[in-house]
Design a protein around this motif. Sequence first.
Motif, PDB file in Angstrom:
ATOM      1  N   PHE A 227     -10.818 -29.850  -4.240  1.00 44.92           N
ATOM      2  CA  PHE A 227      -9.913 -28.724  -4.093  1.00 44.92           C
ATOM      3  C   PHE A 227     -10.497 -27.502  -4.794  1.00 44.92           C
ATOM      4  CE2 PHE A 227      -8.928 -30.008  -8.342  1.00 44.92           C
ATOM      5  CZ  PHE A 227      -8.566 -28.838  -8.992  1.00 44.92           C
ATOM      6  N   GLY A 228      -9.965 -26.349  -4.469  1.00 47.04           N
ATOM      7  CA  GLY A 228     -10.367 -25.122  -5.146  1.00 47.04           C
ATOM      8  C   GLY A 228      -9.265 -24.088  -5.046  1.00 47.04           C
ATOM      9  N   ILE A 229      -9.124 -23.270  -6.079  1.00 49.67           N
ATOM     10  CA  ILE A 229      -8.123 -22.210  -6.081  1.00 49.67           C
ATOM     11  C   ILE A 229      -8.696 -20.977  -6.765  1.00 49.67           C
ATOM     12  CG2 ILE A 229      -7.067 -23.143  -8.190  1.00 49.67           C
ATOM     13  CD1 ILE A 229      -4.386 -22.003  -7.106  1.00 49.67           C
ATOM     14  N   THR A 230      -8.469 -19.827  -6.176  1.00 47.11           N
ATOM     15  CA  THR A 230      -8.960 -18.549  -6.699  1.00 47.11           C
ATOM     16  C   THR A 230      -7.787 -17.608  -6.926  1.00 47.11           C
ATOM     17  OG1 THR A 230     -11.078 -18.748  -5.537  1.00 47.11           O
ATOM     18  CG2 THR A 230     -10.433 -16.547  -6.257  1.00 47.11           C
ATOM     19  N   ALA A 231      -7.721 -17.031  -8.110  1.00 49.35           N
ATOM     20  CA  ALA A 231      -6.772 -15.956  -8.397  1.00 49.35           C
ATOM     21  C   ALA A 231      -7.559 -14.656  -8.445  1.00 49.35           C
ATOM     22  CB  ALA A 231      -6.065 -16.197  -9.722  1.00 49.35           C
ATOM     23  N   LYS A 232      -7.100 -13.642  -7.722  1.00 48.76           N
ATOM     24  CA  LYS A 232      -7.878 -12.405  -7.650  1.00 48.76           C
ATOM     25  C   LYS A 232      -6.995 -11.172  -7.811  1.00 48.76           C
ATOM     26  CE  LYS A 232      -8.003 -12.753  -2.576  1.00 48.76           C
ATOM     27  NZ  LYS A 232      -8.878 -12.972  -1.404  1.00 48.76           N
ATOM     28  N   TYR A 233      -7.555 -10.206  -8.507  1.00 49.95           N
ATOM     29  CA  TYR A 233      -6.922  -8.896  -8.668  1.00 49.95           C
ATOM     30  C   TYR A 233      -7.566  -7.954  -7.662  1.00 49.95           C
ATOM     31  CZ  TYR A 233      -5.959  -4.242 -10.497  1.00 49.95           C
ATOM     32  OH  TYR A 233      -5.589  -2.929 -10.610  1.00 49.95           O
ATOM     33  N   ILE A 234      -6.737  -7.219  -6.924  1.00 50.33           N
ATOM     34  CA  ILE A 234      -7.218  -6.384  -5.831  1.00 50.33           C
ATOM     35  C   ILE A 234      -6.809  -4.940  -6.095  1.00 50.33           C
ATOM     36  CG2 ILE A 234      -7.111  -5.973  -3.346  1.00 50.33           C
ATOM     37  CD1 ILE A 234      -6.124  -9.005  -3.231  1.00 50.33           C
ATOM     38  N   SER A 235      -7.751  -4.036  -5.969  1.00 51.33           N
ATOM     39  CA  SER A 235      -7.478  -2.613  -6.133  1.00 51.33           C
ATOM     40  C   SER A 235      -8.074  -1.870  -4.947  1.00 51.33           C
ATOM     41  CB  SER A 235      -8.077  -2.092  -7.439  1.00 51.33           C
ATOM     42  OG  SER A 235      -7.909  -0.686  -7.556  1.00 51.33           O
ATOM     43  N   MET A 236      -7.275  -1.015  -4.330  1.00 48.53           N
ATOM     44  CA  MET A 236      -7.716  -0.239  -3.165  1.00 48.53           C
ATOM     45  C   MET A 236      -7.436   1.233  -3.435  1.00 48.53           C
ATOM     46  SD  MET A 236      -5.941  -2.845  -0.468  1.00 48.53           S
ATOM     47  CE  MET A 236      -4.642  -3.144  -1.676  1.00 48.53           C
ATOM     48  N   GLY A 237      -8.450   2.064  -3.260  1.00 47.58           N
ATOM     49  CA  GLY A 237      -8.261   3.460  -3.588  1.00 47.58           C
ATOM     50  C   GLY A 237      -8.994   4.403  -2.654  1.00 47.58           C
ATOM     51  N   PHE A 238      -8.432   5.591  -2.452  1.00 43.02           N
ATOM     52  CA  PHE A 238      -9.116   6.689  -1.775  1.00 43.02           C
ATOM     53  C   PHE A 238      -8.562   7.988  -2.338  1.00 43.02           C
ATOM     54  CE2 PHE A 238      -5.347   6.035   0.707  1.00 43.02           C
ATOM     55  CZ  PHE A 238      -4.957   7.301   1.130  1.00 43.02           C
ATOM     56  N   THR A 239      -9.411   8.984  -2.482  1.00 39.37           N
ATOM     57  CA  THR A 239      -9.095  10.246  -3.175  1.00 39.37           C
ATOM     58  C   THR A 239      -8.400   9.930  -4.494  1.00 39.37           C
ATOM     59  OG1 THR A 239      -6.986  10.571  -2.001  1.00 39.37           O
ATOM     60  CG2 THR A 239      -8.957  11.490  -0.994  1.00 39.37           C
TER      61      THR A 239
ATOM     62  N   GLU B 216     -14.428  20.982  10.646  1.00 37.23           N
ATOM     63  CA  GLU B 216     -15.811  20.714  10.269  1.00 37.23           C
ATOM     64  C   GLU B 216     -15.941  20.413   8.781  1.00 37.23           C
ATOM     65  OE1 GLU B 216     -18.244  20.359  12.413  1.00 37.23           O
ATOM     66  OE2 GLU B 216     -16.766  20.772  14.011  1.00 37.23           O
ATOM     67  N   GLY B 217     -14.834  20.524   8.055  1.00 38.14           N
ATOM     68  CA  GLY B 217     -14.857  20.210   6.636  1.00 38.14           C
ATOM     69  C   GLY B 217     -14.480  21.392   5.774  1.00 38.14           C
ATOM     70  N   THR B 218     -13.822  21.099   4.664  1.00 37.67           N
ATOM     71  CA  THR B 218     -13.414  22.141   3.723  1.00 37.67           C
ATOM     72  C   THR B 218     -14.456  22.373   2.643  1.00 37.67           C
ATOM     73  OG1 THR B 218     -12.304  20.544   2.263  1.00 37.67           O
ATOM     74  CG2 THR B 218     -11.007  21.482   4.083  1.00 37.67           C
ATOM     75  N   GLY B 219     -15.489  21.544   2.612  1.00 37.66           N
ATOM     76  CA  GLY B 219     -16.477  21.600   1.543  1.00 37.66           C
ATOM     77  C   GLY B 219     -16.258  20.531   0.500  1.00 37.66           C
ATOM     78  N   GLY B 220     -15.084  19.869   0.535  1.00 28.52           N
ATOM     79  CA  GLY B 220     -14.789  18.789  -0.395  1.00 28.52           C
ATOM     80  C   GLY B 220     -15.161  17.433   0.177  1.00 28.52           C
TER      81      GLY B 220
END
Length: 357
Positions: free
Chosen positions: A162-174, A135-139
């Motif tokens: 034409f078109g070109i895209t350069a992208k920086y990707i960041s994925m995070g959890f906790t 049910e959860g730790t409270g965090g």
Amino acid sequence: MKHLNTAQLTATMLAVVAITSVGLYGQAVVASSDFTKVGLSGGQFLKIGVGARATAMAGAHSAVADDLSSIFWNPSGLTAMKRYAVDFSQTFWFAGMTHNFAAAVIPIGQKYRVAASFANFTSGDIKITTMDQQEGTGGLYQVSDVAIGLTLAGQLTDQFSFGITAKYISMGFTNMNASSVAIDVGTRYATNFEGIVLGFSMNSLGSQTEYNGADAARSRDPISGINTLPVEMRMLTSPFDLPLSFRLGASTDLCKNVLFDSEVNERGILKHSLVAAVDFETFSDVGEQYSFGAEYTWEEFVSVRAGYRMGSDQFGFAGGVGIRYVSEEFSGRIDYSLNPTTNLGLINRVSIAMRFD
């Protein structure tokens, strides 16, 4: 005679090997059909469609996109923008999650455009649970993914861009994070046949990445029940690919090019427009999909849109509306789309677009 028998034996053995190889290959093909590509890629937020106009047409937009949402659908569509512009879009995903998109474009001369974009996906607060405390730790923790892009688009001829895209990707959890760099490319070709436009794009071509962070560290006693110094350990994480996709589409304005000649009112504005589009998409981690969409616009003011997606396990019909205001120095548009899912409820999107001289 002995030489002949050896040749015959060799030929027989080769034939047996060939037949066996074909049989094994056939079995491998059959066996591979029992599996799917689902779960082979990370960064799934990169596949979430941008813009209420495009998603109301079920994503049939690679040959239609002519605004800042084209950064996602086909970056070559930016060449249709002749003015400074800013776009905002918010997607109300299921389970309280949201996806946001913002972009701005600057014309460089007559043929080139430069745009910057920002996309963010967030889950909101999620309870931390364990096997003992379900049910959860409270965090609490959050999932927060970001993609920042820079796009260059150019008009090489009157028909090809034409078109070109350069992208920086960041994925995070906790306390875990993964980052990568990827590119999107797109082309657009306006044929001379019935006003048909062809579009092609490739999204999220990049290298593998993996999660790292403080939560990967662990401290454990080497032997349970004995007073010893703890041993510092670190969990190994598996690298993963980004969700590479290819998109091919076609579109035309039926009112203008097929059904009848376009009519204009006293202000020189088209009375009717009926855009029809179709897209084929193939992904690195799910099966092929097809999208069909249409957009009817009355006097460049009110638009009604609908579409259907085939091959998706969640999305099918889609719809939406839009209102546009145009003046000499400013134009704006508000769009809304609704995408029902099979099991996860309704997906709502709202987009605001502004153009300046």
